[in-house]
Design a protein around this motif. Structure first.
Motif, PDB file in Angstrom:
ATOM      1  N   ASN A   1      70.942  45.390  53.454  1.00 21.78           N
ATOM      2  CA  ASN A   1      69.320  45.631  53.775  1.00 21.78           C
ATOM      3  C   ASN A   1      69.493  47.646  54.238  1.00 21.78           C
ATOM      4  O   ASN A   1      69.864  48.250  53.636  1.00 21.78           O
ATOM      5  N   TRP A   2      67.772  47.893  54.278  1.00 23.53           N
ATOM      6  CA  TRP A   2      67.654  48.950  54.080  1.00 23.53           C
ATOM      7  C   TRP A   2      67.778  49.624  55.161  1.00 23.53           C
ATOM      8  O   TRP A   2      68.450  51.284  54.909  1.00 23.53           O
ATOM      9  N   TYR A   3      67.440  48.846  56.270  1.00 22.62           N
ATOM     10  CA  TYR A   3      67.765  49.723  57.798  1.00 22.62           C
ATOM     11  C   TYR A   3      70.012  50.235  57.954  1.00 22.62           C
ATOM     12  O   TYR A   3      69.858  51.290  58.732  1.00 22.62           O
ATOM     13  N   GLN A   4      70.202  48.873  57.564  1.00 17.57           N
ATOM     14  CA  GLN A   4      71.861  49.386  57.798  1.00 17.57           C
ATOM     15  C   GLN A   4      72.031  50.994  56.672  1.00 17.57           C
ATOM     16  O   GLN A   4      72.901  51.564  56.784  1.00 17.57           O
ATOM     17  N   THR A   5      71.837  50.531  55.156  1.00 18.20           N
ATOM     18  CA  THR A   5      71.791  51.873  54.325  1.00 18.20           C
ATOM     19  C   THR A   5      71.275  53.119  55.283  1.00 18.20           C
ATOM     20  O   THR A   5      72.361  54.384  55.538  1.00 18.20           O
ATOM     21  N   VAL A   6      70.407  52.632  55.761  1.00 18.90           N
ATOM     22  CA  VAL A   6      69.883  54.410  56.295  1.00 18.90           C
ATOM     23  C   VAL A   6      70.586  55.082  57.620  1.00 18.90           C
ATOM     24  O   VAL A   6      71.513  56.422  57.810  1.00 18.90           O
TER      25      VAL A   6
END
Length: 174
Positions: A2-7
């Motif tokens: 997901n996006w949060y994990q990538t950031v």
């Protein structure tokens, strides 16, 4: 993924390995060293070198700032001291007992600045008590700035050592 994990993988959110923490530390100490009890250091130097209107301006600025600081100290100083002690103690316990790195980082920023605040209050009281003007006022302010820089250097050194220790402890061992 997901996006949060990538950031969070892209930007390390731990405090002592984060570039923004070190930038904030540098800006905080640079500002604390430049603004001596609310007066820019270049104003103090100009008043000392040139005198005249620059000296009058410095005295007016110091009268305003010392009166303001001492008024705050008299009116709500005890409450501010209690709140600061509560916050610093809470940060120290959460950071160093429970191992929360963010609380450690905030404590490393706030504790030395609380010492600067107490030193500013003491210097303001001394300036008002002596009715310091001219060369004596410049001497008091320059001495205050030197001690601010000493506390800043010690703080940056201790924070750097603690930050390196934290980074070494959290790095994966090959």
């Amino acid at each position: 993924m997901n996006w949060y994990q990538t950031v969070f993988e892209l930007i390390d959110m731990r405090s002592f390995s984060n570039l923004w923490f070190w930038i904030a530390l540098a800006v905080m100490w640079s500002s604390a060293s430049h603004w001596v009890i609310g007066v820019p250091f270049d104003t103090i130097l100009r008043a000392r070198r040139v005198g005249g209107q620059s000296e009058i301006d410095l005295e007016d600025l110091m009268r305003i700032n010392t009166n303001r600081l001492l008024y705050i100290g008299r009116v709500s100083g005890l409450w501010l001291l209690a709140l600061a002690c509560f916050v610093l103690t809470g940060l120290a316990i959460v950071g160093f007992v429970y191992g929360i790195e963010f609380a450690q980082a905030v404590f490393m920023l706030l504790f030395p600045m609380s010492l600067i605040g107490l030193m500013s209050l003491s210097t303001a009281a001394r300036i008002q008590e002596e009715d310091a003007r001219g060369e004596l006022l410049c001497k008091r302010l320059i001495r205050h700035r030197i001690w601010t820089q000493v506390i800043g250097m010690i703080s940056i050194f201790v924070t750097s050592l603690w930050g390196m220790f934290q980074n070494f402890n959290s790095s994966p061992i090959g």
